[in-house]
Motif scaffolding. Structure first.
Motif, PDB file in Angstrom:
ATOM      1  N   SER A  56       0.862  -1.180   0.000  1.00  0.00           N
ATOM      2  CA  SER A  56       0.000   0.000   0.000  1.00  0.00           C
ATOM      3  C   SER A  56       0.894   1.224   0.000  1.00  0.00           C
ATOM      4  N   ASP A  57       0.279   2.393   0.097  1.00  0.00           N
ATOM      5  CA  ASP A  57       1.086   3.613   0.095  1.00  0.00           C
ATOM      6  C   ASP A  57       1.999   3.692   1.309  1.00  0.00           C
ATOM      7  N   HIS A  58       1.682   2.969   2.380  1.00  0.00           N
ATOM      8  CA  HIS A  58       2.458   3.071   3.609  1.00  0.00           C
ATOM      9  C   HIS A  58       2.924   1.710   4.130  1.00  0.00           C
ATOM     10  N   LEU A  66       1.125   7.311  11.841  1.00  0.00           N
ATOM     11  CA  LEU A  66       1.010   8.575  12.553  1.00  0.00           C
ATOM     12  C   LEU A  66       1.285   9.754  11.623  1.00  0.00           C
ATOM     13  N   ASN A  67       0.585   9.741  10.495  1.00  0.00           N
ATOM     14  CA  ASN A  67       0.690  10.821   9.507  1.00  0.00           C
ATOM     15  C   ASN A  67       2.112  11.003   8.983  1.00  0.00           C
ATOM     16  N   GLY A  68       2.798   9.893   8.815  1.00  0.00           N
ATOM     17  CA  GLY A  68       4.137   9.930   8.251  1.00  0.00           C
ATOM     18  C   GLY A  68       5.231  10.257   9.239  1.00  0.00           C
ATOM     19  N   ARG A  69       4.907  10.410  10.517  1.00  0.00           N
ATOM     20  CA  ARG A  69       5.939  10.741  11.513  1.00  0.00           C
ATOM     21  C   ARG A  69       6.677   9.506  12.021  1.00  0.00           C
ATOM     22  N   PHE A  70       6.157   8.321  11.801  1.00  0.00           N
ATOM     23  CA  PHE A  70       6.745   7.103  12.348  1.00  0.00           C
ATOM     24  C   PHE A  70       7.102   6.157  11.199  1.00  0.00           C
ATOM     25  N   ASP A  71       8.410   5.926  10.992  1.00  0.00           N
ATOM     26  CA  ASP A  71       8.910   4.929  10.042  1.00  0.00           C
ATOM     27  C   ASP A  71       9.339   3.701  10.826  1.00  0.00           C
ATOM     28  N   TRP A  72       8.870   2.535  10.402  1.00  0.00           N
ATOM     29  CA  TRP A  72       9.166   1.329  11.164  1.00  0.00           C
ATOM     30  C   TRP A  72       9.491   0.153  10.246  1.00  0.00           C
ATOM     31  N   THR A  73      10.259  -0.784  10.770  1.00  0.00           N
ATOM     32  CA  THR A  73      10.588  -2.028  10.078  1.00  0.00           C
ATOM     33  C   THR A  73      10.631  -3.157  11.105  1.00  0.00           C
ATOM     34  N   GLY A 125      12.708   1.521  14.437  1.00  0.00           N
ATOM     35  CA  GLY A 125      11.728   2.584  14.290  1.00  0.00           C
ATOM     36  C   GLY A 125      12.334   3.964  14.446  1.00  0.00           C
ATOM     37  N   GLU A 126      11.739   4.938  13.732  1.00  0.00           N
ATOM     38  CA  GLU A 126      12.139   6.340  13.827  1.00  0.00           C
ATOM     39  C   GLU A 126      10.869   7.178  13.955  1.00  0.00           C
ATOM     40  N   TYR A 127      10.763   7.911  15.070  1.00  0.00           N
ATOM     41  CA  TYR A 127       9.550   8.704  15.320  1.00  0.00           C
ATOM     42  C   TYR A 127       9.913  10.177  15.453  1.00  0.00           C
ATOM     43  N   GLU A 128       9.281  10.996  14.638  1.00  0.00           N
ATOM     44  CA  GLU A 128       9.499  12.441  14.680  1.00  0.00           C
ATOM     45  C   GLU A 128       8.573  13.050  15.732  1.00  0.00           C
ATOM     46  N   ILE A 129       9.146  13.386  16.876  1.00  0.00           N
ATOM     47  CA  ILE A 129       8.369  13.901  17.998  1.00  0.00           C
ATOM     48  C   ILE A 129       7.766  15.256  17.654  1.00  0.00           C
ATOM     49  N   VAL A 130       8.610  16.161  17.220  1.00  0.00           N
ATOM     50  CA  VAL A 130       8.201  17.463  16.703  1.00  0.00           C
ATOM     51  C   VAL A 130       9.006  17.687  15.437  1.00  0.00           C
ATOM     52  N   ASP A 131       8.666  18.699  14.685  1.00  0.00           N
ATOM     53  CA  ASP A 131       9.376  18.945  13.435  1.00  0.00           C
ATOM     54  C   ASP A 131      10.879  19.060  13.691  1.00  0.00           C
ATOM     55  N   GLY A 132      11.643  18.204  13.016  1.00  0.00           N
ATOM     56  CA  GLY A 132      13.102  18.255  13.115  1.00  0.00           C
ATOM     57  C   GLY A 132      13.706  17.393  14.197  1.00  0.00           C
ATOM     58  N   LEU A 133      12.917  16.848  15.119  1.00  0.00           N
ATOM     59  CA  LEU A 133      13.448  16.058  16.229  1.00  0.00           C
ATOM     60  C   LEU A 133      12.891  14.636  16.181  1.00  0.00           C
ATOM     61  N   LYS A 134      13.787  13.656  16.060  1.00  0.00           N
ATOM     62  CA  LYS A 134      13.397  12.253  15.978  1.00  0.00           C
ATOM     63  C   LYS A 134      14.013  11.458  17.122  1.00  0.00           C
TER      64      LYS A 134
END
Length: 777
Positions: free
Chosen positions: A356-358, A408-415, A457-466
């Motif tokens: 899918s797209d995500h 989470l609207n693209g803020r969380f990349d996971w594998t 996993g990589e989660y962007e807490i706020v813009d610019g901070l993961k």
């Protein structure tokens, strides 16, 4: 894969001139996949060095060993004639150098995400690479198996189906003839094929001479049973070479894209390396150590009785590029071919399915088989003190599955994923050591299995901070059958009745990674990581009795790392810096003891998990592309390795083990390199003339844990250059190539043999020249 791939260099990329004005010229963006997805190198919170295949050609990097001169904190070098096609691979002071299957590598090698297995078989030539990534520091959650020191990930060119290709022919010193070629073709609307080939032949670096022919006054009593007689025609005393190259390889790849959501890549390659024995010379010897050796059961001096001459300094060659080696023991009829061969067969199926797209699924299925033989003549003379002939084979299957997505609207990349690895090996060898009355045959059967589950996993807490996290749980089991026997007809009595001992060990490991990444702005990124990794355990690799078939456990590293990735001057200047501190525990140390049992007299090599060390240092990489003429690159690294505790390994310090003040093997404290790529104002109406030149320097290092002064490899610097004319339309190019232009005299390796009575070395080539012609189509 072997000669069907290419390798890497520092993390810089030459800007591509697309005809834009100089004020619009910026550094090329480099894409890496170290975190299971495509990312800009400057936005990846890891210590990575990466380069494209085209840039490898600019620097004349043709094999794995060449990486040492360009990658910070990385040291890759041939182990010499006592290890076949094996690299001593160390990153930030962590690695391994033993060819034995019982000794796991400390740096993980991957080709198209396929783990290569043992250290034997990693000394390779390369061609047709898309890019490569060198990850420094433990990568236990990303690259996984045995990535305690780091990982080298090579990515081959994928088929494009555009009817493109090239043929490149190179000739040079020592009658070098090297051919590279590739062709990319469409087989249909959704199917493409790429075929690549490689061939190289070059005369050996070391000239082999008939001792009696060169030294007719030093042959002693020729009436002895095996007296030193001239065996060559009088007009020539040369009988061959060592260190010559004879390699051929081919690779075929298919890429099927039936839809925009599915991509299937199938590849296979074959390498046939029939090179000479490794370049190896005798540097010094102690004749006293051999003077008391007698025929078994007698007091008659062995060498003078059998050969009519003592084994002494007369057999030292006149220079570091000649030898009197014969690879023969005429007394007991043993003769080894002076070879250093390797054959590899590989097949890989990589399926990428966008669900899918995500959400995406990746499957990597691979088969790899390698085999090779190598010979070692310790005495480098027509006499025989000791020697080895070994044949190794390795067959592996591996499977990796990954499910990756965003939430989470693209803020969380996971594998999440799983990994399985199964290997079956065989080691067949003949070992002789006249000084110990040792003539044995080895025939051993290792098997091992590894499976793991992982999450990243990589989660962007706020813009610019993961915030970044990873976890891998591994289980590994090993079964080994040691079979060793004395060779009939010799005085050897090490294994009366033979040795046939099965052994088994298994263990579980958990590795983790936690980190933070902060993007200050589009040009500056900061990160901090805590990561772990481990190197698998095994068994004492060279037992002399059932009691010495003992296991040793894994070693581990915990590394704290901070880094900054920066670009300045509208992306004309790129400067990346990293600092780290590591705890290195349960270090696997090898040493010789008199006997594994009380009262024994035969020396035994043992491995123990005992030592602890701290490692700290920094790495800095810089690239400046300020105008249409010059691109400047440089890199520097400092590595400090400090033993904190030797534990039970302190008992080895009196023989071959380290002390608390010892430097780590194959780890120079300082490494620096600098390079320039210049477009010269010559022949501009016909095409473009470029000059690529680089210089690399590293401080002294030791190949042994004990740091014996006579084994020290002093610091050295190497300069290389390549002058290239490229036709205006890019259809062809021609180059003039120079390597080691300052004529630096240095060694890749040094080692003691025969109870430390002989010092051997593996010299590097001096100044060499070449020319190449490339046709693109």
């Amino acid at each position: 894969m072997a000669a069907g791939t290419s390798l890497l260099a520092p993390a810089f990329a030459q800007a591509q001139d697309s005809g834009a004005d100089s004020q619009d010229k910026v550094l090329q963006e480099v894409t890496v996949t170290a975190q299971f997805r495509e990312q800009n190198l400057q936005d990846t919170p890891l210590a990575i060095t990466a380069i494209t295949g085209a840039q490898l050609a600019e620097k004349g990097i043709t094999n794995m060993q060449d990486l040492t001169r360009v990658a910070p904190s990385v040291n890759l070098r041939h182990t010499g004639s006592a290890g076949g096609k094996t690299l001593a691979a160390f990153i930030r002071g962590v690695g391994a150098s033993d060819y034995n299957f019982n000794i796991e590598p400390g740096v993980a090698f991957y080709i198209d995400d396929v783990y290569l297995g043992p250290s034997f078989g990693t000394l390779l030539e390369f061609v047709d690479l898309e890019r490569a990534e060198v990850l420094r520091g433990p990568q236990g959650t990303l690259s996984g198996k045995n990535a305690i020191g780091g990982a080298i990930r090579l990515v081959t060119q994928k088929p494009r189906g555009d009817d493109s290709g090239y043929v490149e022919l190179e000739g040079g010193s020592r009658d070098l003839m090297r051919l590279r070629a590739a062709y990319d073709v469409s087989l249909g609307e959704n199917l493409a094929m790429r075929v690549s080939g490689y061939s190289a032949q070059q005369d050996g670096l070391i000239k082999v001479y008939d001792f009696a022919c060169v030294n007719p006054t030093l042959v002693g009593d020729t009436t002895a049973p095996h007296g030193l007689r001239n065996a060559t025609p009088p007009q020539s005393c040369k009988t061959g070479t060592l260190g010559g190259t004879d390699v051929r390889a081919a690779r075929m790849q298919f890429r099927w894209t039936p839809s925009e959501n599915l991509e299937v890549n199938l590849s296979g390659d074959y390498v046939d390396d029939n090179s000479d024995g490794a370049a190896d010379v005798l540097l010094s010897l102690n004749p006293v150590g051999f003077s008391t050796y007698a025929r078994p059961g007698t007091t008659t001096p062995f060498f003078t009785t059998q050969y009519g001459v003592a084994y002494d300094q007369r057999f030292l060659p006149p220079n570091d590029h000649s030898t009197y080696a014969t690879f023969e023991d005429p007394v007991y009829g043993l003769k080894f071919p002076p070879v250093n061969t390797l054959t590899t067969k590989d097949a890989t199926l990589n399926v990428e399915w966008k669900l899918s797209d995500h959400l995406a699924l990746t499957s990597i299925s691979a088969y790899r088989k390698i085999g090779g033989s190598w010979a070692y003549d310790s005495d480098s003379s027509p006499l025989q003190t000791d020697g080895v002939y070994d044949t190794q084979s390795h067959e592996q299957w591996s499977q990796e599955l990954r499910l990756s997505g965003q939430a989470l609207n693209g803020r969380f990349d996971w594998t999440v994923g799983g990994f399985y690895f199964n290997a079956t090996e065989r080691d067949i060898g003949t070992i002789e050591a006249a000084i110990f009355n040792l003539y044995i045959a080895v025939n051993s059967f290792p098997k091992y299995e590894n499976y793991a589950g992982f999450v990243h996993g990589e989660y962007e807490i706020v813009d610019g901070l993961k915030v970044i996290g990873g976890l891998r749980r591994s289980h590994e089991s090993k079964v080994y059958r040691f079979i060793e026997n004395d060779i009939a007809g010799t005085p050897s009595n090490v294994f009366p009745g033979g040795l046939d001992v099965p052994a088994r060990t298994e263990y579980d490991r958990t590795d983790y990674r936690v980190g933070l990444q902060y993007n200050l702005n589009p040009n500056h990124m900061l990160y901090a990581n805590l990561a772990t990794g481990f190197r698998g355990g095994g068994f004492n690799p060279r037992p002399s009795n059932p009691q010495s078939v003992v296991p040793f456990g894994p070693e581990s590293q915990k590394s704290y790392e901070v880094g900054v990735r920066s670009e300045f001057l509208d992306r004309r200047l790129r400067w990346n810096n990293t600092a780290y501190f590591s705890d290195y525990k349960d270090i696997q140390l090898s040493g010789r003891i008199t006997s594994i049992t009380p009262g024994g007299a035969f020396p035994v090599t043992v491995i123990t998990n005992a030592a602890k060390a701290h490692i700290y240092g920094f790495e800095s990489e810089l690239q400046a592309d300020l105008n249409e003429v010059f691109t400047l690159t440089s890199a520097a690294s400092y590595t400090k390795f400090k033993y904190e505790d030797l534990g039970s390994a302190a008992a080895l310090a009196a023989t071959s083990g380290p002390t608390l003040d010892s430097h780590q093997r194959y780890t120079p404290e300082w490494k620096v390199n600098a390079g320039v790529l210049a477009t010269l104002p010559l022949l501009q109406s016909l095409g473009k003339v470029t000059l690529s030149a680089d210089y690399s320097y590293q401080t002294s290092q030791y190949p042994d844990a004990r740091n014996l002064p006579e084994l020290e490899i002093p610091g050295y610097g190497v300069a290389n250059a390549r002058l290239t004319f490229t036709r205006a339309e890019g259809s062809w190019s021609a180059s003039l190539i120079g390597s080691n232009l300052l004529g630096e005299d240095y060694f890749y390796n040094k080692n003691y043999v025969s109870g430390n009575f002989q010092l051997k070395g593996n010299p590097a080539p001096g100044t060499e020249w070449g020319v190449s012609f490339r046709k693109n189509f």
